[in-house]
Design an enzyme around this catalytic site. Structure first.
Site, mmCIF file in Angstrom:
data_model
loop_
_atom_site.group_PDB
_atom_site.id
_atom_site.type_symbol
_atom_site.label_atom_id
_atom_site.label_comp_id
_atom_site.label_asym_id
_atom_site.label_seq_id
_atom_site.Cartn_x
_atom_site.Cartn_y
_atom_site.Cartn_z
ATOM 1 N N GLU A 67 0.754 -1.354 0.217
ATOM 2 C CA GLU A 67 -0.222 -0.288 -0.187
ATOM 3 C C GLU A 67 0.621 0.895 0.050
ATOM 4 O O GLU A 67 0.180 2.374 -0.154
ATOM 5 C CB GLU A 67 -1.032 0.132 1.061
ATOM 6 C CG GLU A 67 -2.093 -0.975 1.573
ATOM 7 C CD GLU A 67 -3.090 -0.797 1.909
ATOM 8 O OE1 GLU A 67 -2.372 -1.070 2.694
ATOM 9 O OE2 GLU A 67 -3.807 -1.590 2.027
ATOM 10 N N GLU A 80 6.818 -21.851 8.337
ATOM 11 C CA GLU A 80 6.817 -20.865 9.085
ATOM 12 C C GLU A 80 8.488 -21.274 10.021
ATOM 13 O O GLU A 80 8.565 -21.074 10.707
ATOM 14 C CB GLU A 80 5.943 -20.818 9.970
ATOM 15 C CG GLU A 80 4.628 -21.593 10.936
ATOM 16 C CD GLU A 80 4.282 -21.018 12.238
ATOM 17 O OE1 GLU A 80 4.412 -21.559 12.959
ATOM 18 O OE2 GLU A 80 3.241 -20.453 11.353
#
Length: 309
Positions: A86, A117
């Protein structure tokens, strides 16, 4: 049989306030979750000093030509990628300037990559692949504070000379907290649904990332007052916004605002300096460079106050 010990990770503990949520009505679920969410802002505020330090470190990285990199897995990784993605449309930044790195790569943005992960070596490799160096600032995001991928990335980033931070919602291992440049621990407590860190922890994480990236970009001159003057006009909405900003700041009509932006080669920020300082595009650019990108310092003028209504 003795009860198992409490999980040291705050985000994994059961929440006594929502123990009956499985039988709650829709309205009761809304109220229970909203009551939990109301605690998040205070938890973030309690970390205001380390968050401010992270803004300083991100600004240092940007002014040195470095980058801000977010590293995470699952929800944490997605929020990092979201915040990074963004920045270009909001602040006109190069996409390389703020980056999100997620365990499992791009497929993990839309589909869980189970086990990604857990591999610390992959986090370390991601830092090496991106040529992380001493100009960069790397923020590891791990709601539980214990994600191996994030730890591996941070340890490798430190070896490469980068400044680092850990952002978690449960205290990270003491040796990691001591090793990073800054530790941000937002204690949001047990989730409404046990272990679902996309809830309060996710909300807190987004708030902190918003503050760090926005704060650092404000510091390098991406706003004039609270106006987004360095936006990229990549849509009709942003073209209109850019023209409106110039109209308001420079007190001109839309046609003149468009002329100024065109003369500034599409830069709203440069157009404003050209008008306020009564100079050409190159002189305006030089004034901005000398002022560290801050319009107020380049022109010596404050923006007009917001209009009421």
């Amino acid at each position: 049989m003795p009860s198992p010990p409490l999980d040291p990770r705050l985000t994994e503990r059961r929440n006594p306030r929502t123990a009956g949520i499985d039988l709650a009505t829709p309205l009761e679920i809304v109220d229970l979750m909203n009551a939990e969410d109301r605690t998040v802002a205070d938890a973030v505020h309690a970390q205001r000093t380390p968050i401010a330090r992270a803004i300083e470190l991100a600004e240092l990285a940007f002014r040195a030509g470095g980058r801000l990199l977010y590293v995470g897995a699952g929800t944490s990784g997605r929020l990092g990628v979201l915040d990074a993605s963004e920045c270009p449309p909001t602040f006109g930044t190069d996409p390389e300037m703020v980056q999100g790195v997620i365990a499992g790569g791009l497929p993990a943005l839309t589909r869980s990559q189970e086990g990604a992960e857990d591999v610390a070596a992959d986090g370390a490799a991601a830092m090496a692949e991106r040529d992380v160096n001493s100009r960069d600032f790397v923020i590891g995001i791990a709601a539980s504070g214990t994600t191996p991928y994030v730890r591996g990335a941070l340890e490798r980033a430190m070896q490469l000379g980068a400044r680092t931070a850990i952002l978690s919602c449960s205290p990270p291992p003491e040796d990691l907290a001591a090793a990073v440049t800054v530790a941000i621990v937002v204690r949001t407590g047990p989730e409404a649904v046990t272990g679902s860190t996309r809830l309060k922890a996710g909300t807190a994480t987004k708030m902190v990332l918003n503050t760090i990236s926005t704060g650092a970009l404000i510091r390098i001159g991406k706003t004039y007052g609270n106006l987004m003057v360095d936006l990229r006009a990549l849509s009709a909405k942003l073209v209109d916004r850019g023209e409106r900003i110039v109209m308001e700041v420079c007190n001109v009509d839309r046609a003149r605002a468009r002329q100024l932006i065109d003369a500034a080669e599409g830069s709203v920020k440069t157009a404003i300096v050209m008008h306020l300082a009564r100079v050409g595009v190159r002189d305006a650019e030089e004034k901005l460079r000398a002022a560290g990108g801050v319009i107020r310092r380049a022109t010596g003028q404050a923006p007009p106050p917001p209009r009421e209504g």
